[in-house]
Design a protein around this motif. Structure first.
Motif, short mmCIF file in Angstrom:
data_model
loop_
_atom_site.label_atom_id
_atom_site.label_comp_id
_atom_site.label_asym_id
_atom_site.label_seq_id
_atom_site.Cartn_x
_atom_site.Cartn_y
_atom_site.Cartn_z
N LYS A 1 34.51 33.54 4.35
CA LYS A 1 35.08 34.62 3.54
C LYS A 1 35.43 34.10 2.14
O LYS A 1 35.42 32.89 1.89
CB LYS A 1 36.32 35.17 4.22
N PRO A 2 35.76 35.00 1.21
CA PRO A 2 36.10 34.57 -0.16
C PRO A 2 37.35 33.69 -0.19
O PRO A 2 38.25 33.80 0.65
CB PRO A 2 36.35 35.88 -0.90
N GLN A 3 37.39 32.81 -1.17
CA GLN A 3 38.58 32.00 -1.40
C GLN A 3 39.52 32.76 -2.33
O GLN A 3 39.16 33.78 -2.91
CB GLN A 3 38.19 30.66 -2.03
N ASP A 4 40.75 32.25 -2.45
CA ASP A 4 41.71 32.87 -3.37
C ASP A 4 41.14 32.85 -4.79
O ASP A 4 40.68 31.81 -5.28
CB ASP A 4 43.04 32.11 -3.34
N GLY A 5 41.16 33.99 -5.43
CA GLY A 5 40.64 34.10 -6.79
C GLY A 5 39.19 34.54 -6.86
O GLY A 5 38.70 34.87 -7.95
N ASP A 6 38.47 34.54 -5.73
CA ASP A 6 37.08 35.00 -5.71
C ASP A 6 37.03 36.52 -5.76
O ASP A 6 37.95 37.20 -5.29
CB ASP A 6 36.37 34.55 -4.44
N PRO A 7 35.94 37.08 -6.30
CA PRO A 7 35.73 38.52 -6.15
C PRO A 7 35.68 38.89 -4.68
O PRO A 7 35.27 38.10 -3.84
CB PRO A 7 34.37 38.75 -6.83
N ARG A 8 36.12 40.08 -4.35
CA ARG A 8 36.26 40.49 -2.96
C ARG A 8 34.94 40.43 -2.21
O ARG A 8 34.90 40.19 -0.99
CB ARG A 8 36.83 41.90 -2.89
N ALA A 9 33.82 40.64 -2.89
CA ALA A 9 32.51 40.69 -2.23
C ALA A 9 31.87 39.31 -2.05
O ALA A 9 30.75 39.21 -1.57
CB ALA A 9 31.56 41.58 -3.03
N THR A 10 32.59 38.25 -2.42
CA THR A 10 31.99 36.91 -2.37
C THR A 10 31.76 36.44 -0.94
O THR A 10 32.59 36.66 -0.05
CB THR A 10 32.92 35.90 -3.08
N LEU A 11 30.62 35.80 -0.74
CA LEU A 11 30.32 35.09 0.50
C LEU A 11 30.20 33.61 0.16
O LEU A 11 29.40 33.23 -0.70
CB LEU A 11 29.00 35.60 1.11
N ARG A 12 31.00 32.80 0.83
CA ARG A 12 30.99 31.37 0.58
C ARG A 12 30.06 30.67 1.57
O ARG A 12 30.25 30.75 2.79
CB ARG A 12 32.40 30.80 0.70
N LEU A 13 29.06 29.96 1.04
CA LEU A 13 28.13 29.21 1.88
C LEU A 13 28.57 27.76 1.98
O LEU A 13 29.18 27.20 1.05
CB LEU A 13 26.71 29.27 1.31
N SER A 14 28.25 27.13 3.12
CA SER A 14 28.57 25.71 3.27
C SER A 14 27.64 24.83 2.45
O SER A 14 27.91 23.64 2.26
CB SER A 14 28.46 25.31 4.75
N ALA A 15 26.56 25.39 1.93
CA ALA A 15 25.64 24.67 1.05
C ALA A 15 25.71 25.31 -0.34
O ALA A 15 25.78 26.53 -0.47
CB ALA A 15 24.21 24.75 1.58
N ASP A 16 25.70 24.47 -1.37
CA ASP A 16 25.76 24.97 -2.73
C ASP A 16 24.46 25.72 -3.04
O ASP A 16 23.37 25.16 -2.93
CB ASP A 16 25.92 23.80 -3.71
N PRO A 17 24.53 27.00 -3.41
CA PRO A 17 23.30 27.74 -3.71
C PRO A 17 22.45 27.06 -4.77
O PRO A 17 21.20 27.13 -4.71
CB PRO A 17 23.82 29.10 -4.20
N ALA A 18 23.08 26.41 -5.74
CA ALA A 18 22.33 25.75 -6.81
C ALA A 18 21.51 24.57 -6.29
O ALA A 18 20.56 24.14 -6.95
CB ALA A 18 23.28 25.28 -7.91
N GLY A 19 21.86 24.06 -5.12
CA GLY A 19 21.13 22.92 -4.57
C GLY A 19 20.01 23.30 -3.63
O GLY A 19 19.29 22.43 -3.14
N LEU A 20 19.83 24.60 -3.38
CA LEU A 20 18.77 25.05 -2.50
C LEU A 20 17.45 25.17 -3.26
O LEU A 20 17.44 25.29 -4.49
CB LEU A 20 19.12 26.42 -1.90
N THR A 21 16.35 25.15 -2.54
CA THR A 21 15.05 25.35 -3.18
C THR A 21 14.95 26.79 -3.66
O THR A 21 15.62 27.69 -3.12
CB THR A 21 13.90 25.05 -2.21
N PRO A 22 14.12 27.07 -4.67
CA PRO A 22 13.97 28.45 -5.12
C PRO A 22 13.54 29.39 -4.00
O PRO A 22 14.01 30.53 -3.92
CB PRO A 22 12.90 28.35 -6.21
N PHE A 23 12.65 28.92 -3.11
CA PHE A 23 12.22 29.76 -2.00
C PHE A 23 13.40 30.08 -1.07
O PHE A 23 13.60 31.24 -0.68
CB PHE A 23 11.12 29.07 -1.20
#
Length: 200
Positions: free
Chosen positions: A123-145
């Protein structure tokens, strides 16, 4: 001019000699190089509605086929009366589907997935927009695919933020960003991934 048997034999011998001199061996046996390569269909037979209802809740995930994103129908199990309205649980079920290897039928149709696990959703952390989904992997570190698969799958689901977009963050204090599943993302997911912008 009439061709005598002797002349015909001589003519045939000359033709064979000419073919042999060119490195071509005359043959009467047809050569079979096999069937022409077929195009990958990128389609699977849809299960019957009754089968879907018995197996679970129908969902749609995006897999990779012919370097594009193609929607595939799946079913997921969500336990509990409020499960269908729990964005985090829905998102986790969809991410789990993307981490699974394609079924034999999907594999034969040319489908693959670039999402590698384990990836969990929080779920979102404190201060995140309400619609945020937190992933255990950084999205920036994933492949484009992989990122394109995640964004398009989540954006068109109940876990999305509407308008074919989804707000994703990574672990820790990584800043969440809004990712869009555009036509460009679906047709060329491996080039740069989905467009994104920082959200407050």
């Amino acid at each position: 001019m009439r061709r005598t048997p002797a002349r015909a034999a001589l003519f045939g011998a000359l033709c064979c000699a000419t073919l042999a001199g060119c490195g071509i061996r005359p043959t009467e046996v047809p050569t079979d190089f096999g069937p022409a390569p077929s195009r990958v269909p990128c389609t699977t037979g849809a299960p019957e509605i009754g089968t879907q209802a018995a197996a679970g809740i129908p969902v749609r995930v995006f897999l990779v086929c012919s370097s594009q994103l193609v929607a595939v129908d799946r079913t997921v199990q969500l336990e509990g009366e409020d499960a269908a309205s729990d964005r985090v649980r829905i998102a986790q079920a969809l991410v789990d589907e993307l981490q699974e290897r394609p079924s034999p039928v999907e594999g034969q149709a040319g489908f693959t997935t670039d999402v590698r696990g384990p990836i969990t959703v929080a779920k979102p952390q404190d201060g995140d927009p309400r619609a945020t989904l937190r992933l255990s992997a950084d999205p920036a570190g994933l492949t484009p695919f992989a990122l394109s698969q995640l964004v398009c799958t989540l954006a068109v689901s109940e876990a999305g933020d509407g308008g074919r977009s989804v707000v994703l963050g990574g672990p820790g204090d990584t800043e969440p960003r809004r990712y869009e599943c555009t036509d460009e993302t679906r047709s060329r997911p491996g080039e740069s991934g989905p467009p994104a912008q920082t959200v407050g």
